[in-house]
Design an enzyme around this catalytic site. Structure first.
Site, PDB file in Angstrom:
ATOM      1  N   GLY A  69     -11.268  70.151  27.594  1.00 59.30           N
ATOM      2  CA  GLY A  69     -10.108  70.386  28.438  1.00 59.30           C
ATOM      3  C   GLY A  69      -8.956  69.567  27.868  1.00 59.30           C
ATOM      4  O   GLY A  69      -9.111  68.374  27.585  1.00 59.30           O
ATOM      5  N   ALA A  70      -7.807  70.208  27.701  1.00 58.15           N
ATOM      6  CA  ALA A  70      -6.715  69.577  26.962  1.00 58.15           C
ATOM      7  C   ALA A  70      -6.335  68.196  27.511  1.00 58.15           C
ATOM      8  O   ALA A  70      -6.312  67.214  26.755  1.00 58.15           O
ATOM      9  CB  ALA A  70      -5.519  70.520  26.911  1.00 58.15           C
ATOM     10  N   ASP A  79      -4.080  75.024  26.228  1.00 54.11           N
ATOM     11  CA  ASP A  79      -4.334  73.951  25.270  1.00 54.11           C
ATOM     12  C   ASP A  79      -3.061  73.571  24.532  1.00 54.11           C
ATOM     13  O   ASP A  79      -2.919  72.431  24.080  1.00 54.11           O
ATOM     14  CB  ASP A  79      -5.428  74.368  24.303  1.00 54.11           C
ATOM     15  CG  ASP A  79      -6.757  74.434  25.029  1.00 54.11           C
ATOM     16  OD1 ASP A  79      -6.993  75.443  25.725  1.00 54.11           O
ATOM     17  OD2 ASP A  79      -7.531  73.459  24.960  1.00 54.11           O
ATOM     18  N   LYS A  83      -8.059  79.177  26.004  1.00 54.75           N
ATOM     19  CA  LYS A  83      -9.430  79.630  25.726  1.00 54.75           C
ATOM     20  C   LYS A  83      -9.476  81.122  25.388  1.00 54.75           C
ATOM     21  O   LYS A  83      -8.814  81.934  26.031  1.00 54.75           O
ATOM     22  CB  LYS A  83     -10.278  79.348  26.962  1.00 54.75           C
ATOM     23  CG  LYS A  83     -11.725  79.782  26.889  1.00 54.75           C
ATOM     24  CD  LYS A  83     -12.479  79.216  25.712  1.00 54.75           C
ATOM     25  CE  LYS A  83     -12.398  77.697  25.661  1.00 54.75           C
ATOM     26  NZ  LYS A  83     -12.797  77.158  24.325  1.00 54.75           N
TER      27      LYS A  83
END
Lengths: 354, 354
Positions: free
Chosen positions: A56-57, A245, A256
Site C-alpha cells: 500500500g503506497a 500508487d 493496482k
C-alpha cells in the site's frame, strides 16, 4: 447523518513502534493468520516491502522511513557527514524496493531532507531526528486518512460502494484512503455496503479489504474482478473508490492492475469513479501517466497458487502489477484537503501550492 | 494464407465411446493431471456435468445425450412406451444439471424427438437409435467446429487474439468454437498468438485454454482477467473471440462471467468482439438476454482455493457463473454457416430458416 452507531473502529496497527522494536502485520499471511513480525535490519525492511508483507503506497512510505530509523540507530558513524552518507545509501536501497508508488521515495526524501537540515554536528541528535520525523510521518498519515474519510463521506452515501485491491487501514497507518469514507460513515452510523474485487493475482481484496472491513463490522461482499461489470450494471452501486500508487500532474492514475478496467466500466454504467489519495501520492515531476514506471512481478504469481501449479508448466504469462487510468475516467480525487474535480492539473497544483 | 506448417492438431477426445465404455477427460484435474474417467450411470454423468468434470456448452450437450445412451442401454423396459418414458425422465434429470447453456436441453430434445419418431415397437431398435443419434451429434459437432474455424480465420489474422474462459476443444468434441479459428490458422501455418484470460474463479483460461493451445503448439500468454484492459489498450490485439452458453433471439449473449467486461473494454479500445457459436446455442424461444437464467454457484469457489481459505471465514460473496453481454457490444457471430453481422435478430433467424 449522525446516528446511533457507537463503535469507533481502532486503526489497524499495520506498522508499530514499541521502544526500539518495529513490528508489522505480515499481510502475506492474512486472513488465515494474524502474525506480527519484528523488523530489525534495513535488509529485512526492504524484503518486507518487496515481498508485500507490508504494502500500500502510504504504508510502504512509512515502513521505509522506519527502515531509515533502523539504519540511524544501528549506525556506528562518528560524524554528521558519515551518518548522512549512510542514511543516503540506506534511503536509495529502500527506495529501490518497489518502483511504482511515489510515496516511498517521497517519504524517504522528506525524512532525509529534514534530518540533514538540522544545524548540528551531534550524531546522537541527528539519530533522534530520524526517529522524530518517522513518527511525525506516521502521525500525519493517520490524520490525513481521517480527513480523506471526512471529505469522501458525502460521495458514498445511499448505496453500495465498489473498491478494488486494498487501500484501507492495512495500506496506511490509519483508516486508509479509499476505505476511509466507509470507516467514517460506519462510525457515524450511516449504513455502508462494500463490494470488494478480489484483485488477482495476490487477492488483496479477498484477503485484506474483506478482513479489515469485516473486523470493523462493515458489510462487505467479495466478488471476482471479472464480476465488476455485472455488479456495476445493476444500478445499486453509488460509487467506485480506489486508492493510487502514483498520480501524474495531469491526473492520470497508476494503481493496482485492474483499476483501468473498473474505471472504464464505471463510466459505461454512469457510476462515479473516485480516487482517494494523500497529496504525497501526486508526483508533480511526472507530467503524464505514460511516464510512470510499471512494476512487472514474477510469473509464479500467475502460474501457481499456494505453491500448486494452476497453468501448464512453463506457461508464458504477463504480470504487470499496476495499470494507468487516464484522468478522463476519474470523476474526482478525494484528498486530505478536499475533493478535486476536473480540470485536475490546475486543481491538484492548487493544493500543492496552498 | 496457406503456408508450411505441417502439424495438424488432432481434436482432444473430450468425450469418447469405445464399445459401450464412455470416458471423459476430468477437466477439474487439468492441467496438472490428464485423467480419463469412465461414466457408467446417468447419475455419474449428471454429477460430471454439474461439477464441471466436463463443461462447455456443446460438450455438455453431447455428454448429456451419452447419458441418455446409458439410460437406454441399461433399461429393462419391455415396451416402447416404457422406454420412452424412462428416456424422458433421464432427459429431464440430465437437463436440470446446469441451467444456462441451451445446448444441453437442445441436444437432449433432439435425440429424444428423433428416437420417438422411429416407427417401431422394437425396444432394441429404439435403444440402437439413441446410440446412433448420440454419435451423429458428436460427429456433427466436430464438423461444426471446423466450419466455425474456417469462417473465423480471416477475422483474426495479423495480430494477437484475446479470449476468455475456454471455448476450445475441451468445450466441444472438435476444435472448439472461439478457439477454432486459431486451430485452423495454425494448421495453415498462419502465426497465431492468444491472450487467455485466466477466468476466475475456476480458471478455465489458465488451466484449460492454455493447456490445449500449448498442446497444439499455439503461442499463448495467460493473463489475470483484470489485465484485459491494459492488454486491449496496447493495440496489438486484433480481435476478441469468445464462445457462448446461450444466445437470445436478439443477439444478447450469455457467456462465462467476465465476458461483459471484456466486451465493453473491446468496444472502448476499438477492438472487434466476436462470439463463435454453433446455431444450437441460439435460443429462439428466448427473446432477450434478461430472460436467460443465470446459474449462481457455491460460495466456496470464491472463498477458498485448493481447499485453503482465501477470504475470512464466513465471508459474503456473490458468484454468478455467467453474465449477459448486450448484442450492441457484439461485432459479429461466427457460426458454422458463416459470419453474421447486425442486425442480429434478422441474420440469426435467416440461418435458422435456411
Amino acid at each position: 447523518m449522525e446516528a446511533s452507531n457507537p463503535t469507533p473502529v481502532p486503526p489497524i496497527p499495520t506498522i508499530a513502534l514499541d521502544d526500539d522494536e518495529i513490528t508489522i502485520i505480515d499481510q502475506t499471511l492474512l486472513p488465515t493468520e494474524e502474525r506480527r513480525i519484528i523488523i530489525t535490519t534495513v535488509e529485512e525492511m526492504r524484503e518486507a516491502i518487496q515481498s508485500l508483507r507490508i504494502r500500500g503506497a502510504p504504508a510502504i512510505g512509512i515502513a521505509a522511513v522506519f527502515g531509515l530509523d533502523i539504519a540511524a540507530r544501528t549506525s556506528v558513524a562518528l560524524s554528521r557527514a558519515e551518518l548522512l552518507r549512510e542514511l543516503k545509501i540506506a534511503s536509495d536501497y529502500l527506495a529501490a524496493s518497489r518502483p511504482t508508488a511515489v510515496n516511498l521515495s517521497w517519504a524517504l526524501r522528506r525524512v532525509y531532507d529534514r534530518v540533514s537540515a538540522e544545524q548540528t554536528d551531534d550524531v546522537a541528535v541527528l539519530v533522534q531526528a530520524v526517529r522524530r520525523e518517522a513518527l511525525a510521518l506516521l502521525q500525519e498519515d493517520l490524520e490525513i486518512c481521517r480527513r480523506i474519510g471526512e471529505h469522501g463521506i458525502d460521495l458514498i452515501s445511499g448505496g453500495s460502494v465498489l473498491t478494488h485491491c486494498n487501500a484501507g487501514g492495512l495500506a496506511t497507518s490509519g483508516y486508509g484512503t479509499a476505505l476511509a469514507p466507509m470507516y467514517v460513515a460506519h462510525e457515524r452510523g450511516v449504513p455502508v455496503h462494500v463490494y470488494a474485487g478480489e484483485t488477482r493475482p495476490l487477492l488483496q481484496g479477498a484477503r485484506l479489504t474483506s478482513w479489515e472491513l469485516a473486523r470493523a463490522g462493515i458489510d462487505v461482499t467479495v466478488i471476482a474482478d471479472n464480476m465488476a461489470a455485472t455488479v456495476l450494471s445493476r444500478g445499486d452501486v453509488k460509487a467506485v473508490i480506489v486508492g493510487a500508487d502514483r498520480v501524474a500532474a495531469n491526473g492520470d492514475v497508476a494503481n493496482k492492475i485492474g483499476t483501468l478496467g473498473v474505471a472504464i466500466l464505471a463510466k459505461t454504467f454512469g457510476v462515479p469513479f473516485y480516487v482517494a489519495i494523500p497529496l504525497s501520492t501526486i508526483d508533480f515531476d511526472t507530467s503524464i501517466g505514460a511516464d510512470i514506471p510499471i512494476e512487472e512481478r514474477l510469473d509464479s504469481e500467475l502460474t501457481s497458487f499456494n505453491n500448486r501449479p494452476i497453468t501448464p508448466v512453463g506457461m508464458d504469462v504477463y504480470n504487470p502489477a499496476f495499470d494507468i487510468t487516464p484522468a478522463a475516467y476519474v470523476t474526482a480525487f478525494i484528498t486530505e484537503h478536499g475533493v478535486v474535480y476536473p480540470p485536475f492539473a490546475k486543481g491538484l497544483a492548487a493544493f500543492r501550492d496552498a
